[in-house]
Design a protein around this motif. Structure first.
Motif, PDB file in Angstrom:
ATOM      1  N   SER A   1       0.849  -1.184   0.000  1.00 16.29           N
ATOM      2  CA  SER A   1       0.000   0.000   0.000  1.00 16.29           C
ATOM      3  C   SER A   1       0.888   1.239   0.000  1.00 16.29           C
ATOM      4  O   SER A   1       1.872   1.301   0.729  1.00 16.29           O
ATOM      5  CB  SER A   1      -0.895  -0.011   1.236  1.00 16.29           C
ATOM      6  OG  SER A   1      -1.735   1.114   1.253  1.00 16.29           O
ATOM      7  N   GLY A   2       0.580   2.199  -0.849  1.00 17.40           N
ATOM      8  CA  GLY A   2       1.372   3.420  -0.955  1.00 17.40           C
ATOM      9  C   GLY A   2       2.383   3.382  -2.084  1.00 17.40           C
ATOM     10  O   GLY A   2       3.112   4.349  -2.298  1.00 17.40           O
ATOM     11  N   ALA A   3       2.443   2.271  -2.820  1.00 17.41           N
ATOM     12  CA  ALA A   3       3.384   2.155  -3.937  1.00 17.41           C
ATOM     13  C   ALA A   3       2.945   3.023  -5.111  1.00 17.41           C
ATOM     14  O   ALA A   3       1.758   3.109  -5.416  1.00 17.41           O
ATOM     15  CB  ALA A   3       3.492   0.699  -4.383  1.00 17.41           C
ATOM     16  N   GLY A   4       3.893   3.649  -5.759  1.00 17.08           N
ATOM     17  CA  GLY A   4       3.600   4.484  -6.917  1.00 17.08           C
ATOM     18  C   GLY A   4       3.308   3.653  -8.153  1.00 17.08           C
ATOM     19  O   GLY A   4       3.974   2.652  -8.410  1.00 17.08           O
ATOM     20  N   LEU A   5       2.294   4.067  -8.906  1.00 17.31           N
ATOM     21  CA  LEU A   5       1.908   3.363 -10.125  1.00 17.31           C
ATOM     22  C   LEU A   5       2.230   4.155 -11.384  1.00 17.31           C
ATOM     23  O   LEU A   5       2.413   3.574 -12.445  1.00 17.31           O
ATOM     24  CB  LEU A   5       0.405   3.063 -10.108  1.00 17.31           C
ATOM     25  CG  LEU A   5      -0.069   2.168  -8.984  1.00 17.31           C
ATOM     26  CD1 LEU A   5      -1.581   2.052  -9.010  1.00 17.31           C
ATOM     27  CD2 LEU A   5       0.582   0.804  -9.076  1.00 17.31           C
TER      28      LEU A   5
END
Length: 90
Positions: free
Chosen positions: A22-26
Motif C-alpha cells: 500500500s502506498g506504492a507508486g503506479l
C-alpha cells in the motif's frame, strides 16, 4: 488543457503487481494548461469511480491505497479529474 497518466511504474490499462505494498507508486500524471497555470489531480466520484478507495493521489502521482489480490478482484476502475488554476477541469 490536456491530461495523461504516463509511464512511471504503470499507465492506464496496465497490470499492477500483487507484490506492491500500500502506498506504492503506479504512475505520474501530467497536464498542459495552455494558459500556463498549475494543474491539480484528484479522485472524484461518478461513473468509473467504483474503486477509487483502492488508490490515492499525491501531487501528480497515482499510488496504491491497498494491497491487490487478483484472486479477489482482477480489474479496478478509477475516475480522476485534472483541474487547472482557473478552475477548468477535464
Amino acid at each position: 488543457m490536456q491530461g495523461v497518466l504516463s509511464a512511471g511504474g504503470g499507465s492506464a490499462g496496465s497490470a499492477v503487481s500483487e507484490t506492491l505494498k500500500s502506498g506504492a507508486g503506479l504512475g505520474f500524471f501530467s497536464g498542459i494548461d495552455f494558459e500556463g497555470g498549475e494543474m491539480a489531480f484528484g479522485l472524484v466520484t461518478g461513473a468509473g469511480s467504483e474503486d477509487n478507495s483502492s488508490f490515492s493521489i499525491s501531487g501528480n502521482q497515482l499510488k496504491t491505497a491497498t494491497v491487490f489480490d487478483a484472486k479477489v478482484k482482477s480489474s479496478y476502475s478509477v475516475r480522476i479529474r485534472v483541474t487547472d488554476s482557473g478552475g477548468l477541469y477535464y
